[in-house]
Enzyme design. Structure first.
Site, mmCIF file in Angstrom:
data_model
loop_
_atom_site.group_PDB
_atom_site.id
_atom_site.type_symbol
_atom_site.label_atom_id
_atom_site.label_comp_id
_atom_site.label_asym_id
_atom_site.label_seq_id
_atom_site.Cartn_x
_atom_site.Cartn_y
_atom_site.Cartn_z
ATOM 1 N N ASP A 1 43.397 28.591 40.994
ATOM 2 C CA ASP A 1 42.856 29.924 40.718
ATOM 3 C C ASP A 1 41.336 29.880 40.883
ATOM 4 O OD1 ASP A 1 44.056 32.582 38.964
ATOM 5 O OD2 ASP A 1 41.866 32.314 39.073
ATOM 6 N N ASN B 1 52.304 38.049 35.532
ATOM 7 C CA ASN B 1 51.995 39.415 35.120
ATOM 8 C C ASN B 1 52.691 40.389 36.064
ATOM 9 O OD1 ASN B 1 50.219 38.596 33.035
ATOM 10 N ND2 ASN B 1 48.651 38.154 34.559
ATOM 11 N N GLU C 1 46.868 42.002 38.634
ATOM 12 C CA GLU C 1 45.743 42.440 39.468
ATOM 13 C C GLU C 1 46.050 42.307 40.953
ATOM 14 O OE1 GLU C 1 42.403 40.155 38.144
ATOM 15 O OE2 GLU C 1 42.419 41.122 36.168
ATOM 16 N N VAL C 2 46.706 41.221 41.321
ATOM 17 C CA VAL C 2 47.009 40.997 42.742
ATOM 18 C C VAL C 2 48.492 41.312 42.984
ATOM 19 C CG1 VAL C 2 47.023 39.335 44.626
ATOM 20 C CG2 VAL C 2 45.232 39.203 42.865
ATOM 21 N N HIS D 1 53.069 36.109 41.864
ATOM 22 C CA HIS D 1 52.487 34.791 41.614
ATOM 23 C C HIS D 1 52.805 34.371 40.191
ATOM 24 C CE1 HIS D 1 49.474 37.904 40.783
ATOM 25 N NE2 HIS D 1 49.032 37.129 39.790
ATOM 26 N N HIS E 1 51.265 31.851 37.303
ATOM 27 C CA HIS E 1 50.133 31.027 36.895
ATOM 28 C C HIS E 1 50.679 29.757 36.261
ATOM 29 C CE1 HIS E 1 47.062 34.412 36.895
ATOM 30 N NE2 HIS E 1 48.184 35.110 36.844
HETATM 31 P P1 AMP Z 1 47.010 38.583 37.902
HETATM 32 O O1 AMP Z 1 46.266 39.333 36.857
HETATM 33 O O2 AMP Z 1 48.205 37.869 37.341
HETATM 34 O O3 AMP Z 1 47.331 39.430 39.102
HETATM 35 O O4 AMP Z 1 46.028 37.411 38.355
HETATM 36 C C1 AMP Z 1 45.448 37.306 39.600
HETATM 37 C C2 AMP Z 1 44.748 35.976 39.635
HETATM 38 O O5 AMP Z 1 44.328 35.730 40.960
HETATM 39 C C3 AMP Z 1 43.493 35.905 38.744
HETATM 40 O O6 AMP Z 1 43.646 34.817 37.831
HETATM 41 C C4 AMP Z 1 42.370 35.661 39.746
HETATM 42 O O7 AMP Z 1 41.361 34.813 39.246
HETATM 43 C C5 AMP Z 1 43.107 35.040 40.915
HETATM 44 N N1 AMP Z 1 42.466 35.200 42.213
HETATM 45 C C6 AMP Z 1 41.972 36.341 42.750
HETATM 46 N N2 AMP Z 1 41.496 36.087 43.978
HETATM 47 C C7 AMP Z 1 41.693 34.783 44.235
HETATM 48 C C8 AMP Z 1 41.424 33.924 45.339
HETATM 49 N N3 AMP Z 1 40.833 34.366 46.450
HETATM 50 N N4 AMP Z 1 41.772 32.615 45.247
HETATM 51 C C9 AMP Z 1 42.376 32.145 44.122
HETATM 52 N N5 AMP Z 1 42.665 32.901 43.055
HETATM 53 C C10 AMP Z 1 42.326 34.203 43.106
#
Ligand code: AMP
Length: 120
Positions: A33, A93, A101-102, A106, A108
């Site tokens: 991350d 999430n 967020e993404v 995924h 973690h």
């Molecule tokens: P979520 O809230 O579960 O969608 O978490 C998204 C995660 O992606 C967060 O912990 C971010 O720090 C991580 N993240 C966002 N962009 C990148 C990236 N380019 N490389 C690695 N991790 C990322």
């Protein structure tokens, strides 16, 4: 929710954005991350285009699902945080209330120290 082909993890999978790769096979990619919340904070993503766990379970092939969950455990072993190395927490999430967020599925992996409260 329709899959956004330009989300940041899609770009990582296409090689348009770099990542600190931990593990890759035909089905999954794992990388560190970019903003670690614990000593060890890794992510595991499927290579297929799935927005979240619900989309994945509904639409992925059984082989993809099997390989994905196997990879989480494999990466934990690679990072030396598995059940015989002190343990870890995994979480995913999902959508708005989950704080996603993404919009590419995924999980973690948090480890390397006590992870603490389950939710805040
Ligand atoms: P979520 O809230 O579960 O969608 O978490 C998204 C995660 O992606 C967060 O912990 C971010 O720090 C991580 N993240 C966002 N962009 C990148 C990236 N380019 N490389 C690695 N991790 C990322």
């Amino acid at each position: 929710m329709e899959y956004d082909k330009n989300n940041i993890f899609a770009k990582i999978l296409k090689g348009e954005i770099p990542c600190k790769k931990i593990y890759e096979n035909d089905y999954v990619l794992s990388f560190h991350d970019v903003n670690p919340q614990k000593k060890i904070h890794a992510l595991v993503i499927p290579k297929g285009q799935y927005t979240d766990l619900d989309d994945f379970v509904q639409n992925a092939k059984e082989k993809e699902i099997y390989e994905f969950f196997k990879a989480i455990s494999h990466v934990a072993k690679m990072l030396k945080v598995s059940n015989v190395d002190g343990g870890y927490r995994t979480l995913s999430n999902i959508a708005n209330n989950g704080g996603q967020e993404v919009p590419h599925l995924h999980f973690h992996i948090f480890g390397g120290e006590k992870i603490g409260k389950m939710v805040s």
